[in-house]
Design an enzyme around this catalytic site. Structure first.
Site, mmCIF file in Angstrom:
data_model
loop_
_atom_site.group_PDB
_atom_site.id
_atom_site.type_symbol
_atom_site.label_atom_id
_atom_site.label_comp_id
_atom_site.label_asym_id
_atom_site.label_seq_id
_atom_site.Cartn_x
_atom_site.Cartn_y
_atom_site.Cartn_z
ATOM 1 N N LYS A 6 -4.575 4.703 9.186
ATOM 2 C CA LYS A 6 -3.862 5.730 8.275
ATOM 3 C C LYS A 6 -4.498 6.981 8.585
ATOM 4 C CE LYS A 6 -2.389 1.874 5.331
ATOM 5 N NZ LYS A 6 -2.304 1.151 3.990
ATOM 6 N N SER B 71 0.792 -1.217 0.007
ATOM 7 C CA SER B 71 0.016 -0.028 0.150
ATOM 8 C C SER B 71 0.874 1.259 0.025
ATOM 9 C CB SER B 71 -1.093 -0.038 1.120
ATOM 10 O OG SER B 71 -0.175 -0.041 2.429
#
Length: 378
Positions: free
Chosen positions: A319, A274
């Site tokens: 995140k 990612s």
């Protein structure tokens, strides 16, 4: 003649040996102290055992929580030096830790995610093999990111094969106990094999019981071993009929046509796919003279392919928390219903001033940043 007092009647004398009454009392007190000390020792021992079990005994779970937001300027390097940036690009991560009883309790109160290890790792995959797979996925994401950045910047490049890396070995098959995750296969029967397709082609000409001699590197040291080919279960190696029981990935290097545009990435122990999108954005920003960051602190997450398409990720809410904690002005997330929805929901919970921006491609993110006015101080 003395008379007995009417107020204090006389009592018969006690005929106890001298000191015996005091000795019994002392013995009783000593026994009490001994029993108390024994109970204290046992209680202390049990408390230590409880603390040890609570704090250190691993449980078969992983805990997912907010990770870090790391500055990419220290990770991405352009051989020619690259162009300066007035702002920062941040790579956001999810913190993953092995669970203990204490951490499980903390995770419940803090709202962290808890997943069984078997739902995260592949069937039969060890902790070491899982770590190596995550590392190789990260290397692939870096390769994709550099290609995407070169394409967006109009820079020519080629791709070179750098060997076959071992991700895992199958239980009960010849490679088990000999090859390890991270080993890089360089030759088979003395012939260079820098890609899995070449190794497949060589093995296709053999039959069960034949031997294959592999030359490989482990930690920079060249090693060699011979293996007897065996019939493989269909679940191993994509259904090959013969082999030694290894799961592999090709190592590739992206090489710019002009040496000054050569890019290297040093991501430390960060794993997974990612980070690819942010590697591409940072690389693009360093390659072109225009200040892409415009003075903003820009965080983001998303997978990327060589064409620059941004893909979905997991742990979006963690995140968001990491980016918010780092003071990001903008957070890029994939235009994916689950990723974007989770990110915006978490941003709302945090009441953050950080703007969450959905993107589908690297070019879309570049266009968004190019449209921004430079950030003013304060």
């Amino acid at each position: 003649m003395n008379r007995p007092s009417l107020l204090r009647p006389t009592l018969p004398a006690l005929t106890t040996p001298a000191g015996e009454g005091m000795g019994s009392a002392v013995k009783t007190m000593d026994n009490g102290r001994t029993l108390y000390a024994a109970r204290a020792v046992i209680s202390g021992f049990l408390a230590l055992v409880f603390c040890y079990v609570t704090l250190f005994v691993p449980l078969p779970y992983y805990i997912f929580q907010p990770g870090t937001a790391d500055d990419l300027q220290g990770m991405v390097h352009v051989q020619g030096g690259g162009y300066p940036e007035s702002g920062r690009f941040l790579l956001t991560t999810v913190g993953v830790s092995n669970a203990t009883l204490a951490k499980m309790v903390e995770a419940r109160f803090r709202g962290y995610e808890v997943h069984r290890q078997t739902s995260v790792r592949q069937p039969g995959e060890s902790e070491e093999e899982y770590g190596e797979r995550q590392h190789q996925v990260m290397l692939t994401s870096q390769s994709n990111a550099i290609q995407a950045a070169y394409r967006a910047a109009g820079i020519g490049y080629t791709i070179a094969s750098k060997g076959i890396v071992v991700l895992s070995t199958a239980v009960g098959l010849p490679a088990e106990g000999v090859l390890e995750p991270g080993d890089v296969i360089l030759k088979a029967d003395g012939l260079p094999v820098d890609a899995g397709s070449k190794l497949d082609a060589l093995l296709a000409g053999k039959k069960e019981g034949d031997a294959v001699r592999l030359t490989y590197k482990r930690g920079g040291v060249a090693m060699e071993a011979s293996f007897t080919l065996r019939a493989l279960p269909t679940a191993v190696e994509g259904g090959r009929k013969l082999g030694i029981g290894i799961v592999t990935a090709d190592r590739k290097a992206v090489q710019a046509t002009t040496q000054t545009d050569a890019v290297t990435v040093e991501a430390g122990d960060i794993g997974g796919p990612s980070a690819g999108f942010m590697f591409a954005l940072e690389t693009y920003g360093l390659l072109l003279a225009d200040d892409l960051s415009r003075g903003y602190t820009i965080a983001g997450t998303g997978t990327i392919d060589p064409q620059g398409v941004v893909g979905a990720i997991g742990g979006a809410r963690h995140k968001v928390s990491a980016a918010h904690q780092a003071g990001a002005d903008i957070l890029f997330v994939p235009r994916d219903e689950q990723s974007a929805g989770e990110a915006k929901k978490q941003a709302g919970k945090l009441h953050t001033s950080m703007k969450v921006v959905e993107v589908s491609t690297l070019q879309e993110a570049i266009a968004y940043l190019e449209s921004l006015p430079p950030k003013t101080a304060g």
